[in-house]
Structures are given as C-alpha cells and as structure tokens.
Design a protein around this motif. Structure first.
Motif, short mmCIF file in Angstrom:
data_model
loop_
_atom_site.label_atom_id
_atom_site.label_comp_id
_atom_site.label_asym_id
_atom_site.label_seq_id
_atom_site.Cartn_x
_atom_site.Cartn_y
_atom_site.Cartn_z
N ILE A 180 0.84 -1.21 0.00
CA ILE A 180 0.00 0.00 0.00
C ILE A 180 0.87 1.25 0.00
N LYS A 181 1.89 1.27 0.84
CA LYS A 181 2.77 2.44 0.93
C LYS A 181 3.49 2.69 -0.39
N ASP A 182 4.02 1.63 -0.98
CA ASP A 182 4.76 1.78 -2.24
C ASP A 182 3.83 2.21 -3.38
N THR A 183 2.63 1.63 -3.41
CA THR A 183 1.68 1.99 -4.46
C THR A 183 1.23 3.44 -4.31
N ALA A 184 0.96 3.89 -3.08
CA ALA A 184 0.56 5.28 -2.85
C ALA A 184 1.66 6.24 -3.29
N ALA A 185 2.90 5.91 -3.00
CA ALA A 185 4.01 6.77 -3.41
C ALA A 185 4.12 6.82 -4.92
N LEU A 186 3.96 5.66 -5.58
CA LEU A 186 4.03 5.62 -7.04
C LEU A 186 2.91 6.45 -7.66
N LEU A 187 1.71 6.32 -7.12
CA LEU A 187 0.57 7.08 -7.65
C LEU A 187 0.79 8.57 -7.47
N ASP A 241 4.62 19.80 -3.84
CA ASP A 241 4.88 18.53 -3.15
C ASP A 241 3.55 17.85 -2.87
N PRO A 242 3.32 16.66 -3.46
CA PRO A 242 2.03 15.96 -3.28
C PRO A 242 1.99 15.07 -2.04
N ILE A 243 2.66 15.45 -0.97
CA ILE A 243 2.71 14.59 0.21
C ILE A 243 1.32 14.33 0.78
N ARG A 244 0.45 15.37 0.79
CA ARG A 244 -0.90 15.18 1.33
C ARG A 244 -1.67 14.18 0.48
N VAL A 245 -1.47 14.27 -0.83
CA VAL A 245 -2.15 13.34 -1.74
C VAL A 245 -1.66 11.91 -1.50
N ARG A 246 -0.35 11.77 -1.34
CA ARG A 246 0.19 10.43 -1.09
C ARG A 246 -0.40 9.82 0.18
N LEU A 247 -0.47 10.60 1.26
CA LEU A 247 -1.00 10.08 2.51
C LEU A 247 -2.50 9.79 2.39
N ALA A 248 -3.21 10.62 1.61
CA ALA A 248 -4.64 10.35 1.39
C ALA A 248 -4.83 9.09 0.57
N GLN A 250 -2.87 6.54 0.66
CA GLN A 250 -2.61 5.47 1.62
C GLN A 250 -3.83 5.21 2.50
N GLY A 251 -4.41 6.32 3.02
CA GLY A 251 -5.56 6.17 3.90
C GLY A 251 -6.74 5.53 3.20
N GLY A 252 -7.03 5.94 1.95
CA GLY A 252 -8.15 5.36 1.22
C GLY A 252 -7.94 3.89 0.90
N ILE A 253 -6.74 3.54 0.44
CA ILE A 253 -6.46 2.15 0.09
C ILE A 253 -6.50 1.27 1.35
N VAL A 254 -5.97 1.78 2.47
CA VAL A 254 -5.98 1.02 3.72
C VAL A 254 -7.40 0.68 4.14
N GLU A 255 -8.31 1.63 4.04
CA GLU A 255 -9.68 1.37 4.47
C GLU A 255 -10.36 0.30 3.62
N TYR A 256 -10.16 0.38 2.31
CA TYR A 256 -10.76 -0.65 1.46
C TYR A 256 -10.09 -2.01 1.71
N ALA A 257 -8.78 -2.02 1.94
CA ALA A 257 -8.08 -3.28 2.22
C ALA A 257 -8.58 -3.90 3.53
N ARG A 258 -8.82 -3.05 4.55
CA ARG A 258 -9.34 -3.57 5.82
C ARG A 258 -10.72 -4.17 5.61
N TRP A 259 -11.56 -3.49 4.84
CA TRP A 259 -12.90 -4.02 4.57
C TRP A 259 -12.82 -5.36 3.84
N MET A 260 -11.94 -5.44 2.84
CA MET A 260 -11.81 -6.69 2.08
C MET A 260 -11.30 -7.83 2.96
N SER A 261 -10.42 -7.54 3.90
CA SER A 261 -9.85 -8.59 4.74
C SER A 261 -10.89 -9.21 5.66
N ALA A 262 -11.95 -8.46 5.99
CA ALA A 262 -12.95 -8.95 6.95
C ALA A 262 -14.26 -9.36 6.29
#
Length: 453
Positions: A180-187, A241-248, A250-262
């Motif tokens: 997730i972290k690497d993908t967010a940075a790439l995006l 600097d798109p740091i806020r975008v990168r962290l956002a 990350q946050g969006g992908i994390v939430e969907y990943a958590r939902w998918m895991s459960a």
C-alpha cells in the motif's frame, strides 16, 4: 814260585792294564763318536728348537689373538647377559602383571557369572511378565480399536488445527502495508498537479457539471478518509509537493483493504450484515473452536456462491480517483478511472491479491482464535494504547485521527466464556500535528518522475 807268581801277577796286571787301556780306548772312541753324534744332534736340535720357537711365537700370537677374541666374546656375552637380565626382569614384571590381570579377570568372571545367573533369573521373570503383557496387549488392542472408531467419529465433529500462526498472519499484514505504501508513493509521483489559482473558467453548464462531479467525489472521499482530510486536500496546493495526496491515497487504500480482509460477501451489504449477525450469535453460544470452524466453513462456501470473481480492483481505483478529484486534479471521473485502472493495473492487482490472502487467512485458516485487521476511523481521538503516530511525534491532547496509513492486527481469545483481546500490531495513523511536522521537514514522495497523464 814266588817269581812265577809275581810274574804272573805282573803279566796279569799288564794284561789288565792293556785291557783297560784298550777298553778306555774303545770307550774314548765310543765317547768321541757319541760326542760327534751328540754335536750333530745338538745342532739339529738347535735348528729344531729355532723352528719350534718360531712356531711357539706364532702360537703365542694366535693365543694372544684368541685371548683378545675370548675377552671380546666375554664382553659381548656379559652385555648380552645384562640385556637378557633386563629383558628377563621386564618379562618377569609382565608375567606378574599378567598374573594380577588374570586374577582380576577371574574375579570379574566370577562376578559376571553371578550377574549372568541373576539376569537369567530376571529373564525368566520377564518372560513370565511378557506373557502376561501380551495377554493385556491383545486386550488393549481390542479396546483401542473400539476407542479409535469412537475417536474418529468424535474428531469428525471437531475443528482441524489452525494452518496459520499469528506470526504468519502478521507477515501478511506487513506485506500488505508495504505494498500500500509503495503503491501510494508511485501514484502520487505519477500525477502532476497544476498550481491552484483563484477564479474559474468555463461556461455555466461546464461549471455546473464540474461542481456536481466534484460534489460526488467529495462525498465518496469523505466516506473513506473523513471530512477533515478532504478539506485539507481541497484547500492545499499540491503543485510543489504531493505529500498530502500520497497520505490520502494510503488512507483510502488502507480502508478498502481492511474491509476486504474482513468481508464475508463482497456484493450485497445486507447479506454481509446478516452473516455478521449470525456469526455473533454462534460466537456467543458455542466454544471458540466450534465457532471458528463454523466461520471457516461459511467463509469458504459463501464466497463460492459469488458469480465470477469479484472486481475488487474498482474499489482501489475509486479511492484513488476520488482523492485526485478532491485534491484538485483537473480531469473527469470517467477518464481518471480508465487511466488509473489501465496504467496501474498490475500494482492494484497485487493489492487485491494481498487483501484476499489476508481475508482467507483470517476467515478460514485460523479457527482457535479471532484475528482482525485494525484501523482507526477518521475523527476518533488518538489513543497511544491502541494506535501509533505515523511520524512518532508528540500528539496534542485529544487530537483526532485524520486517517489510517498502515493496518494493525488484533487477536481475541475466549477464555472461560469471556473474550480477551490482544493487539499484535498497532495501526499507524496520521494526525494533523504529524502532517504539519512532515511538511516542515520537507517530506516528499520517494521518487519524482514528473509523469503527467
């Protein structure tokens, strides 16, 4: 008569004298002859004596040589005798040692014979015991066959042992966080934002359409990353600097990943909630191994009912697109969906595979406890007992969470009817103070390719 007698006597004397002379002459001749023979004999004897002396001298030399040889032989014999005496002493010592060893061996032999006799008695006792044990063994085998059949029947009703450990599931969570972290940075590195300026351009119809699309994007982004972070994205300039975008991201992908895991069922929310409610009742009423087995079987069979593979990549694409639109990236939602879905299909596919792997691990591979991927909902107050600050800074008292950037993991065990929860990995959350610290430090994305779609 007297004269005759005197004459006769004189004649006789002369005769005797003559005889004496003759005899002496003869004797002298014999003596002379004998002397001559003796002289010759003496000369010969002297010669013989000389020869004899020479022979004696030779013999003396031989005797001296023999004497020396005898002395040398005596010396050698004396040395050999001394050596033989030493060897004899050594042999005698060895003989005494051998006799001592023989005596000890005799003692050991007697001891071993006694022990052998004892062992023979024990063997006879063991043979009798073995006969008794064989009888008991036969009876035990009969009983074992009966009990094995009963145990097999009972085991069919019990859940199998877990195929994954906590550490294995924890490794899956960490792998998903890294991806997730690497993908967010790439995006974030792949989209170049224009500098925000005051004022708008375009027709009224275009502005109205843009506002409607943006309103929908804001709403969908708010559902996943919260209103505060969406507002920060809207008012901030991401050109430098798109740091806020990168962290956002990350946050969006994390939430969907958590939902998918459960998730039990990826299609109908009502079916999902129904399964959650049923499982809560099963957990309450049944021991954890039984409840866990029910969960594993239900997970496996319910997901087999889904027609075709669920297109979960769209959820991640949707999160990325809504963050881009909320951050002010100028493009339509449809164009961004097409662009992100095609250009980053491989990375998003990896996220889906990892999320589904975690879903299977938590849902079907672990039954003796309850594992759950953790995140903190946007807006909840930061709690250092259950969360970690992403930048490891000094959160302000009562500071709310902007979003979760890395998933955590918890374990729950049912002990004597009560649930005990343990946090195996705390989720990492972004706070507003942490975001300010990152901006002050000049934190940026790992690379900068300036790729403009």
């Amino acid at each position: 008569m007297s004269t005759t007698s005197s004459s006769s006597t004189s004649t006789t004397s002369v005769y005797l004298y003559r005889i004496t002379i003759f005899a002496m002459t003869l004797a002298l001749g014999y003596v002379a002859k004998a002397f001559r023979r003796s002289k010759n004999a003496t000369r010969k004897s002297q010669e013989d004596l000389l020869v004899l002396r020479k022979a004696i001298e030779g013999k003396d030399s031989e005797m001296a040589s023999l004497h020396r040889s005898v002395e040398a032989a005596k010396e050698d014999a004396r040395e050999q005798v001394e050596a033989l005496a030493g060897e004899l002493a050594e042999v005698q010592e060895q003989l005494r040692n051998a006799e001592r060893d023989l005596a000890e061996a005799g003692e050991k032999k007697r001891a071993l014979e006694a022990e052998l006799e004892q062992r023979a008695g024990e063997a006879r006792h063991l043979m009798a015991e073995q006969a008794r044990i064989e009888i008991e063994h036969t009876e035990a085998l009969d009983l074992l066959a009966t009990r094995t059949a009963a145990l097999a029947e009972a085991q069919a009703q019990l859940p199998p042992a877990d195929r994954l450990t906590d550490q294995a599931v924890l490794a899956l969570v960490r792998a998903l966080n890294t991806e997730i972290k690497d993908t967010a940075a790439l995006l974030a590195d792949s989209f170049e934002f224009e500098e925000k300026k005051e004022g708008t351009t375009g027709t009224a119809e275009e502005l109205e359409a843009d506002e409607a699309e943006l309103a929908e994007a804001y709403e969908r982004a708010t559902e996943i990353i919260g209103p505060t972070l969406v507002d920060i994205l809207r008012i901030s300039d991401h050109h430098a600097d798109p740091i806020r975008v990168r962290l956002a991201f990350q946050g969006g992908i994390v939430e969907y990943a958590r939902w998918m895991s459960a998730a039990w069922f990826f299609e109908d929310p009502e079916d999902e909630q129904l399964l959650v409610d049923i499982y809560q009742r099963v957990r309450t009423a049944q021991p954890q191994p039984v409840a866990g087995r029910w969960r594993a079987l239900t997970h496996a069979h319910v997901q087999e009912l889904i027609e075709g593979a669920p297109d979960l990549a769209d959820y991640f694409v949707d999160a990325v697109v809504n963050v881009l639109l909320a951050a002010g990236f100028r493009s339509s939602s449809a164009a961004l969906h097409e662009l992100v879905g095609s250009r980053f299909a491989e990375r998003i596919g990896a996220l889906v595979r990892l999320a589904l792997g975690l879903n299977k691990a938590i849902g079907t591979e672990v039954t003796l406890c309850e594992l759950k991927a953790l995140s903190a909902a946007p807006g909840v107050i930061f709690d250092d007992v259950t969360m970690l600050d992403l930048v490891d800074g000094a959160p302000r008292p009562g500071e709310p969470v902007l979003c979760t950037c890395e998933l955590g993991l918890s374990r729950a065990d049912k002990i004597d009817g009560a649930w005990r929860k343990t946090i195996l990995l705390k989720p990492k959350v972004l706070l507003e103070s942490g975001l300010e610290e990152l901006l002050e430090q000049g934190e940026s994305t790992p690379t900068k390719t300036n790729t403009k779609p």
